[in-house]
Design a protein around this motif. Structure first.
Motif, mmCIF file in Angstrom:
data_model
loop_
_atom_site.group_PDB
_atom_site.id
_atom_site.type_symbol
_atom_site.label_atom_id
_atom_site.label_comp_id
_atom_site.label_asym_id
_atom_site.label_seq_id
_atom_site.Cartn_x
_atom_site.Cartn_y
_atom_site.Cartn_z
ATOM 1 N N UNK A 105 0.835 -1.203 0.000
ATOM 2 C CA UNK A 105 0.000 0.000 0.000
ATOM 3 C C UNK A 105 0.872 1.257 0.000
ATOM 4 N N UNK A 106 2.100 1.103 -0.463
ATOM 5 C CA UNK A 106 3.018 2.232 -0.480
ATOM 6 C C UNK A 106 2.542 3.384 -1.351
ATOM 7 N N UNK A 107 1.660 3.081 -2.329
ATOM 8 C CA UNK A 107 1.177 4.119 -3.235
ATOM 9 C C UNK A 107 0.040 4.932 -2.644
ATOM 10 N N UNK A 108 -0.521 4.476 -1.515
ATOM 11 C CA UNK A 108 -1.647 5.195 -0.919
ATOM 12 C C UNK A 108 -1.158 6.432 -0.165
ATOM 13 N N UNK A 109 -1.990 7.474 -0.156
ATOM 14 C CA UNK A 109 -1.647 8.699 0.561
ATOM 15 C C UNK A 109 -1.679 8.458 2.072
ATOM 16 N N UNK A 110 -0.825 9.132 2.829
ATOM 17 C CA UNK A 110 -0.871 9.016 4.299
ATOM 18 C C UNK A 110 -2.246 9.417 4.825
ATOM 19 N N UNK A 111 -2.872 8.535 5.560
ATOM 20 C CA UNK A 111 -4.220 8.781 6.080
ATOM 21 C C UNK A 111 -4.635 7.594 6.933
ATOM 22 N N UNK A 112 -5.852 7.650 7.441
ATOM 23 C CA UNK A 112 -6.459 6.512 8.118
ATOM 24 C C UNK A 112 -7.275 5.729 7.094
ATOM 25 N N UNK A 113 -7.100 4.420 7.084
ATOM 26 C CA UNK A 113 -7.863 3.536 6.216
ATOM 27 C C UNK A 113 -8.543 2.461 7.067
ATOM 28 N N UNK A 114 -9.573 1.886 6.493
ATOM 29 C CA UNK A 114 -10.298 0.823 7.177
ATOM 30 C C UNK A 114 -10.217 -0.454 6.351
#
Length: 205
Positions: free
Chosen positions: A178-187
């Motif tokens: 998930x390195x491509x995902x923006x820094x944030x909270x995910x569920x």
């Protein structure tokens, strides 16, 4: 995903986030006075909030990476006369240092933020999702061949959008990039073969 489903998921995510934060988040108070931080050293958990309260004198809190390059994140406020209050939520685990700039020789503090873990089920050996926060790879370990009980996993952002979906085959542990995902909270949503859903949150940094 249609608009109605998006709205439902957004409400569900906000509710879960509120409940998780209400259950796990702790506020820690530091008094700024008499040329000292009291307590000067804290050990807290990821997601906890530290509140500095200046009761006497002209001070500030400087935990910026410009001053302390090894800090995992920057925090701080401007130099001000009392009274003032400053708070910061420590979402990234690690060791932090900070100081009062006008009195840096005598006013310094440290904060140790312990990493949180994400575990589903009452049996800690059932399934583990780590690390959190995660930078690149998210690992999912199934104990006692529990993987066969789940058909797929989804990652959902705070807007209710599915950003990753993957089938679970066999009893192998998972490694998700998930390195491509923006820094944030995910569920995450683990879909059980019996139709039930297990959910939780992860922090991407």
């Amino acid at each position: 995903m249609n608009t109605t489903t998006n709205k439902i998921w957004s409400v569900a995510i906000i509710t879960v986030l509120f409940l998780l934060n209400a259950r796990s988040q702790t506020n820690w108070n530091v008094t700024v006075s008499n040329f000292s931080f009291a307590p000067a050293s804290l050990t807290i958990n990821q997601g906890d909030v530290v509140i500095w309260n200046n009761t006497l004198g002209t001070h500030n809190v400087n935990g910026t990476t410009a001053t302390f390059p090894n800090n995992p994140a920057s925090f701080g406020n401007d130099v001000q006369s009392s009274p003032w209050e400053f708070s910061f939520t420590f979402n990234i685990a690690g060791e932090y240092r900070y100081q009062c700039d006008p009195h840096s020789g005598s006013m310094q503090g440290t904060i140790t933020v312990n990493a949180a873990t994400s575990i589903i089920g009452q049996d800690k050996d059932e399934i583990k999702i780590y690390p959190t926060p995660v930078t690149e790879y998210l690992f999912i370990e199934f104990g006692d061949n529990k993987a066969g009980a789940y058909s797929s996993i989804q990652l959902v952002n705070i807007n209710g959008q599915i950003v990753h979906s993957q089938q679970i085959e066999g009893n192998d542990d998972l490694k998700i990039n998930i390195g491509h995902l923006h820094p944030s909270i995910y569920f995450y949503r683990l879909l059980n073969t019996n139709g039930s859903i297990a959910t939780g949150k992860i922090l991407k940094k």
